[in-house]
Design a protein around this motif. Sequence first.
Motif, PDB file in Angstrom:
ATOM      1  N   SER A  70      74.721 -98.813 -84.677  1.00 49.95           N
ATOM      2  CA  SER A  70      75.870 -99.061 -85.554  1.00 49.95           C
ATOM      3  C   SER A  70      76.570 -97.771 -85.957  1.00 49.95           C
ATOM      4  O   SER A  70      77.784 -97.760 -86.175  1.00 49.95           O
ATOM      5  CB  SER A  70      75.429 -99.833 -86.804  1.00 49.95           C
ATOM      6  N   LYS A  71      75.802 -96.678 -86.057  1.00 44.22           N
ATOM      7  CA  LYS A  71      76.401 -95.396 -86.456  1.00 44.22           C
ATOM      8  C   LYS A  71      76.958 -94.613 -85.271  1.00 44.22           C
ATOM      9  O   LYS A  71      77.699 -93.652 -85.454  1.00 44.22           O
ATOM     10  CB  LYS A  71      75.354 -94.536 -87.182  1.00 44.22           C
ATOM     11  N   ALA A  72      76.608 -95.038 -84.063  1.00 43.18           N
ATOM     12  CA  ALA A  72      77.025 -94.309 -82.864  1.00 43.18           C
ATOM     13  C   ALA A  72      78.541 -94.140 -82.737  1.00 43.18           C
ATOM     14  O   ALA A  72      78.993 -93.098 -82.234  1.00 43.18           O
ATOM     15  CB  ALA A  72      76.468 -95.005 -81.614  1.00 43.18           C
ATOM     16  N   PRO A  73      79.378 -95.123 -83.155  1.00 44.02           N
ATOM     17  CA  PRO A  73      80.841 -94.916 -83.040  1.00 44.02           C
ATOM     18  C   PRO A  73      81.349 -93.676 -83.748  1.00 44.02           C
ATOM     19  O   PRO A  73      82.389 -93.130 -83.359  1.00 44.02           O
ATOM     20  CB  PRO A  73      81.414 -96.198 -83.670  1.00 44.02           C
ATOM     21  N   LEU A  74      80.659 -93.195 -84.775  1.00 42.72           N
ATOM     22  CA  LEU A  74      81.054 -91.941 -85.424  1.00 42.72           C
ATOM     23  C   LEU A  74      80.978 -90.775 -84.435  1.00 42.72           C
ATOM     24  O   LEU A  74      81.871 -89.933 -84.372  1.00 42.72           O
ATOM     25  CB  LEU A  74      80.136 -91.655 -86.614  1.00 42.72           C
ATOM     26  N   VAL A  75      79.902 -90.754 -83.640  1.00 37.25           N
ATOM     27  CA  VAL A  75      79.732 -89.703 -82.632  1.00 37.25           C
ATOM     28  C   VAL A  75      80.772 -89.857 -81.524  1.00 37.25           C
ATOM     29  O   VAL A  75      81.368 -88.876 -81.077  1.00 37.25           O
ATOM     30  CB  VAL A  75      78.301 -89.763 -82.043  1.00 37.25           C
ATOM     31  N   LEU A  76      80.991 -91.101 -81.091  1.00 38.64           N
ATOM     32  CA  LEU A  76      81.973 -91.340 -80.035  1.00 38.64           C
ATOM     33  C   LEU A  76      83.358 -90.877 -80.462  1.00 38.64           C
ATOM     34  O   LEU A  76      84.079 -90.244 -79.686  1.00 38.64           O
ATOM     35  CB  LEU A  76      82.001 -92.836 -79.679  1.00 38.64           C
ATOM     36  N   ALA A  77      83.733 -91.192 -81.706  1.00 38.43           N
ATOM     37  CA  ALA A  77      85.054 -90.786 -82.210  1.00 38.43           C
ATOM     38  C   ALA A  77      85.179 -89.257 -82.230  1.00 38.43           C
ATOM     39  O   ALA A  77      86.216 -88.700 -81.860  1.00 38.43           O
ATOM     40  CB  ALA A  77      85.288 -91.360 -83.604  1.00 38.43           C
ATOM     41  N   GLU A  78      84.099 -88.579 -82.636  1.00 39.93           N
ATOM     42  CA  GLU A  78      84.140 -87.118 -82.725  1.00 39.93           C
ATOM     43  C   GLU A  78      84.314 -86.468 -81.362  1.00 39.93           C
ATOM     44  O   GLU A  78      85.062 -85.494 -81.210  1.00 39.93           O
ATOM     45  CB  GLU A  78      82.844 -86.607 -83.376  1.00 39.93           C
ATOM     46  N   LEU A  79      83.633 -87.018 -80.335  1.00 38.40           N
ATOM     47  CA  LEU A  79      83.634 -86.383 -79.020  1.00 38.40           C
ATOM     48  C   LEU A  79      84.767 -86.852 -78.113  1.00 38.40           C
ATOM     49  O   LEU A  79      85.185 -86.126 -77.211  1.00 38.40           O
ATOM     50  CB  LEU A  79      82.294 -86.642 -78.322  1.00 38.40           C
ATOM     51  N   LEU A  80      85.274 -88.065 -78.325  1.00 33.42           N
ATOM     52  CA  LEU A  80      86.240 -88.643 -77.386  1.00 33.42           C
ATOM     53  C   LEU A  80      87.686 -88.545 -77.839  1.00 33.42           C
ATOM     54  O   LEU A  80      88.596 -88.636 -77.018  1.00 33.42           O
ATOM     55  CB  LEU A  80      85.905 -90.125 -77.136  1.00 33.42           C
ATOM     56  N   PHE A  81      87.912 -88.385 -79.154  1.00 33.79           N
ATOM     57  CA  PHE A  81      89.278 -88.478 -79.663  1.00 33.79           C
ATOM     58  C   PHE A  81      89.811 -87.137 -80.158  1.00 33.79           C
ATOM     59  O   PHE A  81      89.065 -86.323 -80.713  1.00 33.79           O
ATOM     60  CB  PHE A  81      89.354 -89.492 -80.815  1.00 33.79           C
ATOM     61  N   ASP A  82      91.107 -86.927 -79.960  1.00 37.26           N
ATOM     62  CA  ASP A  82      91.818 -85.803 -80.568  1.00 37.26           C
ATOM     63  C   ASP A  82      93.214 -86.279 -80.941  1.00 37.26           C
ATOM     64  O   ASP A  82      93.386 -87.457 -81.280  1.00 37.26           O
ATOM     65  CB  ASP A  82      91.837 -84.584 -79.631  1.00 37.26           C
ATOM     66  N   GLU A  83      94.221 -85.418 -80.847  1.00 36.37           N
ATOM     67  CA  GLU A  83      95.563 -85.831 -81.273  1.00 36.37           C
ATOM     68  C   GLU A  83      96.175 -86.891 -80.355  1.00 36.37           C
ATOM     69  O   GLU A  83      97.201 -87.488 -80.699  1.00 36.37           O
ATOM     70  CB  GLU A  83      96.505 -84.620 -81.371  1.00 36.37           C
ATOM     71  N   LYS A  84      95.544 -87.152 -79.197  1.00 35.61           N
ATOM     72  CA  LYS A  84      96.015 -88.219 -78.292  1.00 35.61           C
ATOM     73  C   LYS A  84      95.168 -89.472 -78.436  1.00 35.61           C
ATOM     74  O   LYS A  84      94.968 -90.225 -77.486  1.00 35.61           O
ATOM     75  CB  LYS A  84      95.980 -87.720 -76.846  1.00 35.61           C
ATOM     76  N   ILE A  85      94.679 -89.720 -79.629  1.00 35.90           N
ATOM     77  CA  ILE A  85      93.728 -90.799 -79.874  1.00 35.90           C
ATOM     78  C   ILE A  85      94.267 -92.172 -79.464  1.00 35.90           C
ATOM     79  O   ILE A  85      93.527 -93.005 -78.949  1.00 35.90           O
ATOM     80  CB  ILE A  85      93.308 -90.811 -81.367  1.00 35.90           C
ATOM     81  N   HIS A  86      95.573 -92.417 -79.679  1.00 34.12           N
ATOM     82  CA  HIS A  86      96.130 -93.740 -79.360  1.00 34.12           C
ATOM     83  C   HIS A  86      96.063 -94.021 -77.857  1.00 34.12           C
ATOM     84  O   HIS A  86      96.007 -95.179 -77.439  1.00 34.12           O
ATOM     85  CB  HIS A  86      97.575 -93.843 -79.857  1.00 34.12           C
ATOM     86  N   ILE A  87      96.050 -92.974 -77.040  1.00 36.54           N
ATOM     87  CA  ILE A  87      95.886 -93.146 -75.584  1.00 36.54           C
ATOM     88  C   ILE A  87      94.407 -93.221 -75.227  1.00 36.54           C
ATOM     89  O   ILE A  87      93.991 -94.012 -74.375  1.00 36.54           O
ATOM     90  CB  ILE A  87      96.551 -91.962 -74.833  1.00 36.54           C
ATOM     91  N   GLN A  88      93.591 -92.394 -75.893  1.00 33.07           N
ATOM     92  CA  GLN A  88      92.164 -92.303 -75.570  1.00 33.07           C
ATOM     93  C   GLN A  88      91.410 -93.575 -75.949  1.00 33.07           C
ATOM     94  O   GLN A  88      90.416 -93.916 -75.313  1.00 33.07           O
ATOM     95  CB  GLN A  88      91.568 -91.083 -76.269  1.00 33.07           C
ATOM     96  N   ILE A  89      91.874 -94.278 -76.986  1.00 37.72           N
ATOM     97  CA  ILE A  89      91.222 -95.539 -77.372  1.00 37.72           C
ATOM     98  C   ILE A  89      91.308 -96.532 -76.218  1.00 37.72           C
ATOM     99  O   ILE A  89      90.332 -97.214 -75.884  1.00 37.72           O
ATOM    100  CB  ILE A  89      91.867 -96.118 -78.646  1.00 37.72           C
TER     101      ILE A  89
END
Length: 448
Positions: A283-302
């Motif tokens: 359940s807490k893993a999405p915090l790690v995913l958000a930190e490593l996968l997203f930056d200012e292009k988050i709307h594309i990366q999602i």
Amino acid sequence: MDNAVNIKRNVSDAFYRYKMPRLMAKVEGKGNGIKTVIVNMAEVAKAIGRPATYPTKYFGCELGAQTQFDFKNDRFIVNGSHDAAKLQDLLDGFIKKFVLCPSCDNPETDLIVSTKKGTISQGCKACGFHGPLEFNHKLNTFILKNPPNLNPAAQGSSLTEGKRGKRKKNGETNGDVRSGSPRSEEEPDLIVDAPQKVAPKETEEDLDWAVDVSEEAVRARLQDLTDGAKGLTISDDLEKSDKERIDIFYRAVKSKCADPTLLAQQPVAKELLAEAERLEIKSKAPLVLAELLFDEKIHIQIKKHRLLLLYFTHEDTKAQRYLIGGIEQVIGLHKDSLLPKVPAILKVIGLEISEKVILDWSSKTSKKYVSKELSQEIHTKAEPFITWLREAEEEEESSSDEEEDDLEIEYDDRAKASPLKENKVQVPKKKVVEEEEEGGDDVDIDAI
């Protein structure tokens, strides 16, 4: 060793081989001159295989206090009044960051410092691991300027001194008592093995296994692991704190980030999900995913990582809430570019998160992931999307009510039609009676 504790204090095994003296502190002075002397820092440092200046300086960084080193009298000082229990807890943090191997969690490691490249690496004599420190800390700067040295008096005094440390007064540097001269930046890089550890008495056979770190020897040791030993490794991970288990998962995800195409593959997504479930932090893993996968292009990366996100958030409202928290943190890191895009980000993430979770999130601000002020800004920017979402939900409920009304009318029609079905059943009987009345002979023949 009298009054000894395990180097990893969360290990309760009485036969754990790596011990260190319990840290002892003494407060001296009064008023502005009050200071804490770590009486046995030299012995503690020897046990963990690091120069005594490193943990002392670490205390100073964590407490925001100046430090002093008196090498002649083995006095290591932190300004201010600090009790031994608090310093012992801080020492646990130093050991985790700068002593324990990130691969096998073993303290038999050396620090390898390259002043030319500005890098600090860690080498483990137990498992053969070699890699750079994966975090930034104020102490890193001190270590780069003062690499492990057989002459500890050549090490610096304080990060806060800066150039003042070069000015000498009565043959001493400011805040220091030194028996040697400062290390010149022109000297070559030093790679020095850690000092011998203070540990329980052991036979030579006990230590031989950690000597050979060749590739063949490491492979042979891994081959010798039984299924039972592997099971113990897994259970050992589960005994660690949430933070430590999340760090393990962080390294697993980061290892896949080197090739961006890996994370889009279903087998890799399943592998990471299995690792998170093994560590009991799904359940807490999405915090790690958000930190490593997203930056200012988050709307594309999602959109790009939708498959991976769905594995962790599908029908898990707790994971969905953590994902929103991770997104808040990313927005905080790229505030200028992402704050105006909050409605668009929520609209895209709405494919992985239920409307109820988003509406619950919008009902109150929180300082759990970002500051209260930033949380309020994000909620304000999200208001147009939240309003649209509520209106869409109300329209859906209204449409659902109309459909229920239509169903009631159809039910009424069927209810009214039911007497006709009864009449149809009675009609044949009526016809038979009429036939009997019209021709009795026919009825008699049928009866025969």
